[in-house]
Design an enzyme around this catalytic site. Sequence first.
Site, PDB file in Angstrom:
ATOM      1  N   SER A   1       0.812  -1.220   0.000  1.00  0.00           N
ATOM      2  CA  SER A   1       0.000   0.000   0.000  1.00  0.00           C
ATOM      3  C   SER A   1       0.844   1.268   0.000  1.00  0.00           C
ATOM      4  O   SER A   1       1.989   1.275   0.457  1.00  0.00           O
ATOM      5  CB  SER A   1      -0.966   0.071   1.190  1.00  0.00           C
ATOM      6  OG  SER A   1      -1.774  -1.066   1.256  1.00  0.00           O
TER       7      SER A   1
ATOM      8  N   ASP B   1       6.744  -7.783  12.162  1.00  0.00           N
ATOM      9  CA  ASP B   1       6.778  -9.230  12.363  1.00  0.00           C
ATOM     10  C   ASP B   1       5.951  -9.570  13.594  1.00  0.00           C
ATOM     11  O   ASP B   1       6.330  -9.253  14.720  1.00  0.00           O
ATOM     12  CB  ASP B   1       8.230  -9.672  12.548  1.00  0.00           C
ATOM     13  CG  ASP B   1       8.378 -11.187  12.611  1.00  0.00           C
ATOM     14  OD1 ASP B   1       7.356 -11.882  12.536  1.00  0.00           O
ATOM     15  OD2 ASP B   1       9.520 -11.662  12.748  1.00  0.00           O
TER      16      ASP B   1
ATOM     17  N   ASP C   1       6.146 -15.728  15.219  1.00  0.00           N
ATOM     18  CA  ASP C   1       7.435 -16.350  15.510  1.00  0.00           C
ATOM     19  C   ASP C   1       7.260 -17.861  15.548  1.00  0.00           C
ATOM     20  O   ASP C   1       6.218 -18.369  15.983  1.00  0.00           O
ATOM     21  CB  ASP C   1       7.984 -15.867  16.859  1.00  0.00           C
ATOM     22  CG  ASP C   1       8.237 -14.364  16.860  1.00  0.00           C
ATOM     23  OD1 ASP C   1       9.040 -13.908  16.031  1.00  0.00           O
ATOM     24  OD2 ASP C   1       7.613 -13.666  17.685  1.00  0.00           O
TER      25      ASP C   1
END
Length: 794
Positions: free
Chosen positions: A246, A318, A321
């Site tokens: 985006s 992030d 995990d």
Amino acid sequence: MKLLKKLFKIVLILIALLFVGGWLFTVTLHPKYNGELELSNLSEKVTVFYDEVGVPHINAKNQKDAFRAFGYVHAQDRLWQMEVIRRISAGRLSEIFGKDVVRVDKFMSGLGIEEAAYKTIADIDKNSEPYKLTMAYLDGINQFIEKGPTPLEFYLVGVEKEKYTINDIYNVFGYMAFSFAVAHKTDPLLNEIKEKLGAEYLEELGIPLSETTLLKNTNKREIKAEFSLAVNEIMDKLPIPSFIGSNSWVLGSNRTKNGKVIFANDPHINFGQPSVWYQSHIKTPDYEMYGFNLALTPFPLLGHNRNHAYGLTMFENDDIDFYIEENNPENALEYKTPEGFLPYKTIDKDIKIKGRQNAAYQIKVSKHGPIMNGIIEHLQDERPIAMKWIYTHLPNKLLDVAYEMSHAENLQEFKNGASKLHAPGLNMMYGDASNNIAWFAAGKLYKYRDILNRKIYLNGASGKDEIVRYLDFEENPQAVNPAWGYVYSANNQPDSIANMLYSGYYLPEDRAKRIVEIVEPKHDFTKEDVAKMIYDVKSSVAPKVILNATEVITVDDLSVSERKALEILKKWDGNYFKTEVAPTIYNRFVYEFLVNTFKDEMGKGFKQFMDGTMIQKKMIAVQMSKSQSVWWDDVTTEGKIEDKKEIITKSFKNAISFLNAQLGENVEDWTWNRVTTVEHEHPIGKAGGLLRKIFNVGPFETNGGNEVLNNHIFKLDSTGYYKVTGGPSTRRIIDFSDIENSITIIPTGQSGNVFSDHYKDQAQKYLDGKFVKMKLNQKEIEQSENRLVFLPKK
């Protein structure tokens, strides 16, 4: 002879009856944009004015009535889209698409989205305004299911309509959140590179190692990337587009000609039909919002009114995990923790398959999350790999987030709403009529011990690789009314506020650099300037890549056509226009360069590196600028060490040889429109033939390329053709100096009903960089030809 004539007449009559019957049947499937309808549970009359592109402008005396009517009109245009998207997280696609998507159902239903939704819904405040309006919206959808025509797709696949619940809404939120994530496609591949090639190879990809890495050996075994490839294949089979990028920028008053904020946003999402966003304009005495909603979501994620505008881009942080768990050698249903062995939680699942027996399976869940080995078939890694995803581990307030953003009356209220987002990570962009501009990187960020690298598998048994603390929202990247007069986001690495780099999968600098390049020198932007900018197709990075490459190419070693191609490349300004030749040469050269640099070491994993990660995009400019690299050497040529000059020269020659064979020997005929197309595929249209012609939109020629502002996402592969699979899902420009003439466009059309005039009426305008008005002026709205009135049921 008379008998033949009679039979002929009978056949003609039967054909005519079939034709008339078919026509009458399809007429009943058209959405209703005019007339009157009764709705239960309305307190007052609601009037819906449909403008010339099919956007409903809903006028009501109160919000409950407005959202109930919105649910109805949303469903009559997009019920099939709602049906498909609600099934993804629940693992129910196989019920309508059969055995081919069982693997998808098994994976998606194993992520824990439904289980997390149950917890959220059990704790929800049923007296809150977001909940009440959500239930009114669902009531509107369900009344359409009872009263409205059944979309053609339901007949074709043989599925019965079912009523919707709030669980379905949270399943949509979960799918959206997971489609934003990248770790599941990337981390397993990086871990395999670490284990099979070693630290030097990984560090050159920008992934430094630490003491926690569980290095097996470095005997250069083949990278198979089973985990990542499997996830990539699963995600590619989804019938609903994924979020992938985006752009957004908000210009402050000192950057615009009229001294008021101009807001721009174009979220990048994989293309599909119908388009991702559904537009509506809701107006009551105490609320007004021109919004863009995902299927089955009551509150818009993009929107504006006379007071403020907001939008989003992917943060790319992030939030997933992976942990290697250690099973109890005496009991495979237990796993090791610092406190001793704990039992896995087990969840039994049952997948219904169209035309076949159900498929039952069991999921094991550790404290970190589901064990992926059990939900990805044929995964040969014997170590239990658990996926920890913040979305399923923390309280879910997405309904409140969307409500508060759309109902905010000032910057602080908007910020309060954004701060409640835990996942997915989003860059929340804001501008208002009081000349405030802001950017908030929203999402629950967290910190591990400093030396830990989260892009590699973590140790689940040690207790050392756990989250140390969650960051306060004030530590998230953000900017409010900065002195330089604008904020922007293009999925780029954000600046640090908490004296740390935020772990993520950020895209290369290309689009962010281009935004700054255009905005920085200018202080008199108009809406028209921004409209031109949002359709911009120039790469600021590609010419630099070409310069770094051509410096090591010896012209005397080239053929006539190679010299001509090199000359065209050197003169290219980076614009991806349809009639340009340079983009064709550049993209093939880049593909050959990546093949000759990385494929020999990666083996089967190279496909995942190219198709399923963002790493290859970031590595193009980075790798081309290097003088030395461990990746240059071709490990298949024993006794020889290749260097940059050899790799680049070989890649360039291979590219020109390929294009000669593909497009002919005249280099000037290698125009970009000969190798790029865009088609908006419907889940049923993917079957091809007549269904493709009926349901798909396109194919078209188009301007644009990878990582330019008019971002056209495609795969670099061996074919030499670039099928555009994603790009701007809408382009929006809100000018607070002329709020009633703000503009937008979507890729195909407002309606997902194939019989609607608005199924694809914006497609050509979108391709041409044109716009339609987002109407707010009530007198203008009331001039609409189509008016649907909802009356309280007596």
